[in-house]
Motif scaffolding. Sequence first.
Motif, PDB file in Angstrom:
ATOM      1  N   SER A  40     -23.978 -17.237  -5.132  1.00 34.79           N
ATOM      2  CA  SER A  40     -23.842 -18.528  -5.808  1.00 34.79           C
ATOM      3  C   SER A  40     -22.415 -19.061  -5.782  1.00 34.79           C
ATOM      4  O   SER A  40     -22.202 -20.243  -6.054  1.00 34.79           O
ATOM      5  N   ALA A  47     -28.181 -18.152  -2.268  1.00 33.85           N
ATOM      6  CA  ALA A  47     -28.480 -18.450  -3.672  1.00 33.85           C
ATOM      7  C   ALA A  47     -28.693 -19.945  -3.892  1.00 33.85           C
ATOM      8  O   ALA A  47     -29.184 -20.343  -4.939  1.00 33.85           O
ATOM      9  N   THR A  48     -28.336 -20.752  -2.915  1.00 35.95           N
ATOM     10  CA  THR A  48     -28.485 -22.198  -3.056  1.00 35.95           C
ATOM     11  C   THR A  48     -29.349 -22.741  -1.923  1.00 35.95           C
ATOM     12  O   THR A  48     -29.404 -22.171  -0.832  1.00 35.95           O
ATOM     13  N   SER A  73     -31.865 -15.924  -6.167  1.00 37.01           N
ATOM     14  CA  SER A  73     -30.702 -15.876  -7.060  1.00 37.01           C
ATOM     15  C   SER A  73     -29.903 -14.602  -6.791  1.00 37.01           C
ATOM     16  O   SER A  73     -30.384 -13.662  -6.146  1.00 37.01           O
TER      17      SER A  73
END
Length: 154
Positions: free
Chosen positions: A47, A73-74, A95
């Motif tokens: 992230s 994570a994105t 995540s």
Amino acid sequence: DYLSRATSSDAEAWALEFGAKHDPSQLGVERNILRYVPQKVQVRADSTADLAQALRVVLAGVAAGAPLQFSTATDVPVATHGVLENAGVEIVVESDEEYREGLRKLAGKSMRELEDTPLGGSRIRYIGDDELGIYEALNGRPDIAVYFQPVTES
């Protein structure tokens, strides 16, 4: 732009050095042909990672012909997602905690059991800030290489 310069440099390096067979020793009595063989790798962008840097690493792997999984994570922009999938890259959005949990589940498996998993190449190129968390999730396994070094342009 950053990605254009990096991918151009990668293509040139692959064509001239890494994708070519060569014999640097030039011994007359034997041939020592060196080859660089692409290996399966998981690229993880946590992230905190910069997406451009993560894509730079993924595109270098694509240029080398390496089997890749890109764990991020994105979300990846739709157009970029399509380009990467068309290049054979498996994309997984998860995540940071989900990623570490997945590593924990795989950490107890033998290398043979890992063959058909994202860690089948026993290499992770990690882009982010959680070095300690990744080592802990892997239970310190020395046979899974994790590369945390900064991403460079060329």
